[in-house]
Design a protein around this motif. Structure first.
Motif, PDB file in Angstrom:
ATOM      1  N   GLN A  35       0.909  -1.392  -0.098  1.00 33.53           N
ATOM      2  CA  GLN A  35       0.065   0.023   0.242  1.00 33.53           C
ATOM      3  C   GLN A  35       1.171   1.427  -0.105  1.00 33.53           C
ATOM      4  O   GLN A  35       1.435   1.453   1.140  1.00 33.53           O
ATOM      5  CB  GLN A  35      -0.811   0.128   1.185  1.00 33.53           C
ATOM      6  CG  GLN A  35      -1.814  -1.201   1.224  1.00 33.53           C
ATOM      7  CD  GLN A  35      -2.780  -1.281   0.080  1.00 33.53           C
ATOM      8  OE1 GLN A  35      -3.436  -0.194  -0.555  1.00 33.53           O
ATOM      9  NE2 GLN A  35      -2.866  -2.555  -0.685  1.00 33.53           N
ATOM     10  N   LEU A  36       1.037   1.742  -1.124  1.00 30.81           N
ATOM     11  CA  LEU A  36       1.869   3.046  -1.268  1.00 30.81           C
ATOM     12  C   LEU A  36       0.778   3.964  -1.739  1.00 30.81           C
ATOM     13  O   LEU A  36       0.109   4.027  -2.638  1.00 30.81           O
ATOM     14  CB  LEU A  36       3.116   2.869  -2.337  1.00 30.81           C
ATOM     15  CG  LEU A  36       4.106   1.812  -1.703  1.00 30.81           C
ATOM     16  CD1 LEU A  36       5.009   1.847  -2.951  1.00 30.81           C
ATOM     17  CD2 LEU A  36       4.912   2.478  -0.599  1.00 30.81           C
ATOM     18  N   GLY A  37       1.141   5.348  -1.280  1.00 31.29           N
ATOM     19  CA  GLY A  37       0.447   6.487  -1.809  1.00 31.29           C
ATOM     20  C   GLY A  37       1.645   7.575  -2.651  1.00 31.29           C
ATOM     21  O   GLY A  37       2.621   7.187  -2.472  1.00 31.29           O
ATOM     22  N   VAL A  38       0.985   8.466  -3.296  1.00 33.37           N
ATOM     23  CA  VAL A  38       1.731   9.446  -3.743  1.00 33.37           C
ATOM     24  C   VAL A  38       2.139  10.609  -2.777  1.00 33.37           C
ATOM     25  O   VAL A  38       1.158  10.935  -2.148  1.00 33.37           O
ATOM     26  CB  VAL A  38       1.198  10.074  -5.008  1.00 33.37           C
ATOM     27  CG1 VAL A  38       1.828  11.252  -5.656  1.00 33.37           C
ATOM     28  CG2 VAL A  38       0.968   8.957  -6.162  1.00 33.37           C
ATOM     29  N   LYS A  39       3.196  10.848  -2.655  1.00 32.14           N
ATOM     30  CA  LYS A  39       3.600  12.107  -1.632  1.00 32.14           C
ATOM     31  C   LYS A  39       3.849  13.294  -2.415  1.00 32.14           C
ATOM     32  O   LYS A  39       4.659  13.012  -3.570  1.00 32.14           O
ATOM     33  CB  LYS A  39       4.759  11.596  -0.672  1.00 32.14           C
ATOM     34  CG  LYS A  39       4.624  10.127  -0.099  1.00 32.14           C
ATOM     35  CD  LYS A  39       3.597  10.323   1.149  1.00 32.14           C
ATOM     36  CE  LYS A  39       3.445   9.123   1.826  1.00 32.14           C
ATOM     37  NZ  LYS A  39       2.420   9.003   2.689  1.00 32.14           N
ATOM     38  N   SER A  40       3.802  14.290  -1.753  1.00 33.87           N
ATOM     39  CA  SER A  40       4.452  15.576  -2.384  1.00 33.87           C
ATOM     40  C   SER A  40       5.786  15.443  -2.689  1.00 33.87           C
ATOM     41  O   SER A  40       6.646  14.880  -1.840  1.00 33.87           O
ATOM     42  CB  SER A  40       3.987  16.808  -1.535  1.00 33.87           C
ATOM     43  OG  SER A  40       2.666  17.001  -1.704  1.00 33.87           O
ATOM     44  N   TYR A  41       6.436  16.033  -3.713  1.00 30.11           N
ATOM     45  CA  TYR A  41       7.849  16.049  -3.845  1.00 30.11           C
ATOM     46  C   TYR A  41       8.433  16.556  -2.605  1.00 30.11           C
ATOM     47  O   TYR A  41       8.151  17.264  -1.759  1.00 30.11           O
ATOM     48  CB  TYR A  41       8.194  17.139  -4.840  1.00 30.11           C
ATOM     49  CG  TYR A  41       9.802  17.119  -5.293  1.00 30.11           C
ATOM     50  CD1 TYR A  41      10.279  16.020  -5.863  1.00 30.11           C
ATOM     51  CD2 TYR A  41      10.674  18.025  -4.467  1.00 30.11           C
ATOM     52  CE1 TYR A  41      11.675  15.726  -6.239  1.00 30.11           C
ATOM     53  CE2 TYR A  41      11.915  17.964  -4.568  1.00 30.11           C
ATOM     54  CZ  TYR A  41      12.577  16.779  -5.439  1.00 30.11           C
ATOM     55  OH  TYR A  41      13.831  16.798  -5.653  1.00 30.11           O
ATOM     56  N   ASP A  42       9.515  15.849  -2.264  1.00 27.50           N
ATOM     57  CA  ASP A  42      10.361  15.819  -1.011  1.00 27.50           C
ATOM     58  C   ASP A  42      11.949  16.437  -1.098  1.00 27.50           C
ATOM     59  O   ASP A  42      12.575  15.786  -1.895  1.00 27.50           O
ATOM     60  CB  ASP A  42      10.365  14.420  -0.141  1.00 27.50           C
ATOM     61  CG  ASP A  42      10.816  14.629   1.180  1.00 27.50           C
ATOM     62  OD1 ASP A  42      11.828  15.423   1.501  1.00 27.50           O
ATOM     63  OD2 ASP A  42      10.593  13.834   2.127  1.00 27.50           O
ATOM     64  N   THR A  84      11.313  10.489  -8.236  1.00 23.50           N
ATOM     65  CA  THR A  84      11.764  11.231  -7.188  1.00 23.50           C
ATOM     66  C   THR A  84      12.980  11.998  -7.651  1.00 23.50           C
ATOM     67  O   THR A  84      13.571  12.650  -7.035  1.00 23.50           O
ATOM     68  CB  THR A  84      12.406  10.208  -5.901  1.00 23.50           C
ATOM     69  OG1 THR A  84      13.054   9.300  -6.634  1.00 23.50           O
ATOM     70  CG2 THR A  84      11.108   9.389  -5.421  1.00 23.50           C
ATOM     71  N   SER A  85      13.226  11.606  -8.745  1.00 25.96           N
ATOM     72  CA  SER A  85      14.447  12.368  -9.668  1.00 25.96           C
ATOM     73  C   SER A  85      13.709  13.682 -10.435  1.00 25.96           C
ATOM     74  O   SER A  85      14.579  14.242 -10.747  1.00 25.96           O
ATOM     75  CB  SER A  85      15.040  11.644 -10.601  1.00 25.96           C
ATOM     76  OG  SER A  85      14.420  11.235 -11.720  1.00 25.96           O
ATOM     77  N   VAL A  86      12.502  13.850 -10.325  1.00 26.95           N
ATOM     78  CA  VAL A  86      11.881  14.864 -10.928  1.00 26.95           C
ATOM     79  C   VAL A  86      11.520  16.094 -10.140  1.00 26.95           C
ATOM     80  O   VAL A  86      10.437  15.880  -9.313  1.00 26.95           O
ATOM     81  CB  VAL A  86      10.852  14.409 -11.812  1.00 26.95           C
ATOM     82  CG1 VAL A  86      10.144  15.659 -12.510  1.00 26.95           C
ATOM     83  CG2 VAL A  86      11.411  13.539 -12.761  1.00 26.95           C
ATOM     84  N   PRO A  87      12.179  17.238  -9.827  1.00 25.45           N
ATOM     85  CA  PRO A  87      11.806  18.173  -8.641  1.00 25.45           C
ATOM     86  C   PRO A  87      10.333  18.693  -8.971  1.00 25.45           C
ATOM     87  O   PRO A  87       9.920  18.876 -10.194  1.00 25.45           O
ATOM     88  CB  PRO A  87      12.582  19.396  -9.159  1.00 25.45           C
ATOM     89  CG  PRO A  87      14.109  18.619  -9.483  1.00 25.45           C
ATOM     90  CD  PRO A  87      13.471  17.605 -10.457  1.00 25.45           C
ATOM     91  N   GLY A  88       9.616  18.807  -8.119  1.00 26.23           N
ATOM     92  CA  GLY A  88       8.139  18.969  -8.236  1.00 26.23           C
ATOM     93  C   GLY A  88       7.327  17.900  -8.300  1.00 26.23           C
ATOM     94  O   GLY A  88       5.875  18.380  -8.304  1.00 26.23           O
ATOM     95  N   LEU A  89       7.560  16.789  -8.697  1.00 22.53           N
ATOM     96  CA  LEU A  89       6.497  15.766  -9.154  1.00 22.53           C
ATOM     97  C   LEU A  89       6.266  14.927  -7.860  1.00 22.53           C
ATOM     98  O   LEU A  89       7.364  14.442  -6.958  1.00 22.53           O
ATOM     99  CB  LEU A  89       7.352  14.871 -10.007  1.00 22.53           C
ATOM    100  CG  LEU A  89       6.550  13.713 -10.803  1.00 22.53           C
ATOM    101  CD1 LEU A  89       5.243  14.235 -11.259  1.00 22.53           C
ATOM    102  CD2 LEU A  89       7.303  12.877 -11.508  1.00 22.53           C
ATOM    103  N   ALA A  90       5.061  14.844  -7.469  1.00 23.10           N
ATOM    104  CA  ALA A  90       4.831  14.002  -6.410  1.00 23.10           C
ATOM    105  C   ALA A  90       5.119  12.468  -6.961  1.00 23.10           C
ATOM    106  O   ALA A  90       5.077  12.177  -7.983  1.00 23.10           O
ATOM    107  CB  ALA A  90       3.365  13.963  -6.177  1.00 23.10           C
ATOM    108  N   ARG A 123      -1.916   9.577  -9.550  1.00 21.88           N
ATOM    109  CA  ARG A 123      -2.704   9.442  -8.150  1.00 21.88           C
ATOM    110  C   ARG A 123      -4.005   8.794  -8.401  1.00 21.88           C
ATOM    111  O   ARG A 123      -4.386   8.291  -7.780  1.00 21.88           O
ATOM    112  CB  ARG A 123      -3.188  10.866  -8.357  1.00 21.88           C
ATOM    113  CG  ARG A 123      -1.774  11.769  -7.514  1.00 21.88           C
ATOM    114  CD  ARG A 123      -2.471  13.143  -7.166  1.00 21.88           C
ATOM    115  NE  ARG A 123      -1.488  14.103  -6.538  1.00 21.88           N
ATOM    116  CZ  ARG A 123      -0.943  13.934  -5.578  1.00 21.88           C
ATOM    117  NH1 ARG A 123      -1.337  13.263  -4.466  1.00 21.88           N
ATOM    118  NH2 ARG A 123       0.159  14.640  -5.094  1.00 21.88           N
ATOM    119  N   VAL A 124      -4.540   8.763  -9.832  1.00 25.82           N
ATOM    120  CA  VAL A 124      -5.958   8.039  -9.952  1.00 25.82           C
ATOM    121  C   VAL A 124      -5.465   6.365  -9.835  1.00 25.82           C
ATOM    122  O   VAL A 124      -6.257   5.734  -9.171  1.00 25.82           O
ATOM    123  CB  VAL A 124      -6.289   8.213 -11.685  1.00 25.82           C
ATOM    124  CG1 VAL A 124      -7.347   7.152 -11.976  1.00 25.82           C
ATOM    125  CG2 VAL A 124      -6.756   9.491 -11.760  1.00 25.82           C
TER     126      VAL A 124
END
Length: 186
Positions: free
Chosen positions: A24-31, A62-68, A153-154
């Protein structure tokens, strides 16, 4: 140029160490910590493989700044000969990674907490260029970045008994984005 050919036949089947996994994984805002996490593992991998000529790249969302993204750092490592596991696999396992996937042309190790996936491919494998093409395009194209994030997200609102099925479900949008990226690149 025999030294560019594998020294032995590659594996013929997909081996998922531990079998199919439901996570169970969700999308997180860019960290903002993701790049430094990558750099920590880049050093760890580089130290482990210092005797082997390799390339190491941060790939995936995770290598793309701004991408959740799902909070998993994806890394691609290229080696001279994917079939020569003795050149890279044992030292990666000794460095604390665990083998997850062994399949033709690809191995994948990960951290025990499953927050870093290291994809090992042979130098010259077109998949490496595809990873970098997608990453670099998403870094510069806000519309495709938003499209990709929305698709993820969908998809993550659904339950996935197999994370490989989730990855496959993203393939249509990824293919469309890569086609545009190739067109932009010329």
């Amino acid at each position: 140029m025999d030294n560019l050919k594998p020294r032995r036949p590659d594996v013929a089947e997909v081996e998922l160490v531990g079998g199919i996994e439901s996570r169970q994984l969700g999308v997180k805002s860019y960290d903002d910590r993701w790049p430094s996490m990558y750099l920590d593992h880049q050093r760890r991998i580089g130290d482990a493989l210092s005797a082997t000529a390799i390339e190491i790249e941060h790939i995936g969302s995770t290598s793309v700044p701004g991408l959740a993204a799902k909070p998993i750092i994806d890394i691609v490592v290229t080696v001279h000969d994917i079939t020569a596991e003795e050149d890279y696999l044992d030292v990666l396992l000794a460095a604390g990674y665990e083998l997850r996937v062994r399949e033709p042309g690809h191995r994948m190790v990960r951290t025990p907490v499953r927050d870093v996936h290291v994809h090992i491919l042979e130098r010259g494998d077109p998949a490496v260029d595809d990873y970098l093409l997608l990453r670099d395009h998403l870094r510069t194209d806000a519309d495709d970045r938003a499209l990709y994030e929305g698709a993820k997200r969908v998809l993550l609102t659904q339950s996935w008994d197999d994370m490989n099925a989730y990855a496959e479900a993203k393939s249509e949008v990824i293919s469309a984005i890569k086609a545009r990226a190739r067109g932009t690149r010329g």
